[in-house]
Write an enzyme that holds these catalytic residues in place. Structure first.
Site, PDB file in Angstrom:
ATOM      1  N   HIS A  41      -8.096  -3.305  -8.738  1.00  0.00           N
ATOM      2  CA  HIS A  41      -7.039  -2.867  -9.656  1.00  0.00           C
ATOM      3  C   HIS A  41      -7.590  -2.708 -11.073  1.00  0.00           C
ATOM      4  O   HIS A  41      -7.299  -1.719 -11.754  1.00  0.00           O
ATOM      5  CB  HIS A  41      -5.887  -3.879  -9.668  1.00  0.00           C
ATOM      6  N   ARG A  89       0.811  -1.222   0.000  1.00  0.00           N
ATOM      7  CA  ARG A  89       0.000   0.000   0.000  1.00  0.00           C
ATOM      8  C   ARG A  89       0.845   1.274   0.000  1.00  0.00           C
ATOM      9  O   ARG A  89       0.440   2.307   0.501  1.00  0.00           O
ATOM     10  CB  ARG A  89      -0.969   0.018   1.185  1.00  0.00           C
TER      11      ARG A  89
END
Length: 179
Positions: free
Chosen positions: A50, A12
């Site tokens: 994504h 992240r």
């Protein structure tokens, strides 16, 4: 002209988004080569997140191992990611655990496939995790995998024209060859 860029960092840290922004700055129609094997529903949701972030200008390819099967000549391609690619060589779904390849064998296969894939005239943007930055795991399998990925990351970085470390969403240039 062939170019290799490596983007690394923690989970992240913004690696994939940085790779996508960079690819779109270099091409109107980049390639996204996903190396993930979908292990469970939670991971499937990550993949969907994504995919939704990327627009229709992307050519999406899913390939767990043999990246060189795909001709990306003349294209800008994001390979996301080395960590999952290494996992696919390290954990064989065809063999029992005791028949897993050694770290050295998996590393040699990965290096050979990397060299074959990146021999194409393209711009390659590899994403990877910096998993060895924490403490040493008590789990022997995790220690072996950390060794494998660490050595593969070093190999890719040695071949890269540019290396970017992502820290809290901020890209830090680690290596950049002069143009």
């Amino acid at each position: 002209m062939r170019k290799i860029i490596l983007i690394t960092g923690g989970q992240r840290s913004g690696k994939s988004q940085q790779a996508e922004r960079l690819a779109l700055s270099l091409s109107d129609n980049p390639v996204y080569l996903a190396t993930a094997h979908i292990w469970d529903e939670e991971f499937r949701q990550r993949v969907i997140m994504h995919q939704q972030r990327r627009g229709p200008q992307w050519t999406n390819i899913e390939e767990e191992k043999q990246l060189s099967r795909h001709d990306v000549t003349g294209r800008v391609v994001v390979i996301d990611c080395i960590t999952l690619w290494c996992t696919n060589y390290f954990f064989s779904r065809e063999k029992a655990e005791w028949e897993q390849p050694s770290v050295d064998d998996a590393l040699e296969c990965l290096k050979a496939e990397f060299d074959k894939f990146t021999s194409q005239d393209a711009t390659f943007i590899f994403v990877t995790n910096e998993i060895g930055s924490g403490g040493v795991s008590e789990n022997a399998i995790q220690r072996r995998f950390t060794d494998l990925e660490g050595w593969m990351n070093q190999y890719v970085a040695s071949k890269a024209d540019e290396v970017i470390l992502m820290v809290s969403g901020i890209p830090v240039n680690i290596k950049k060859l002069k143009d």
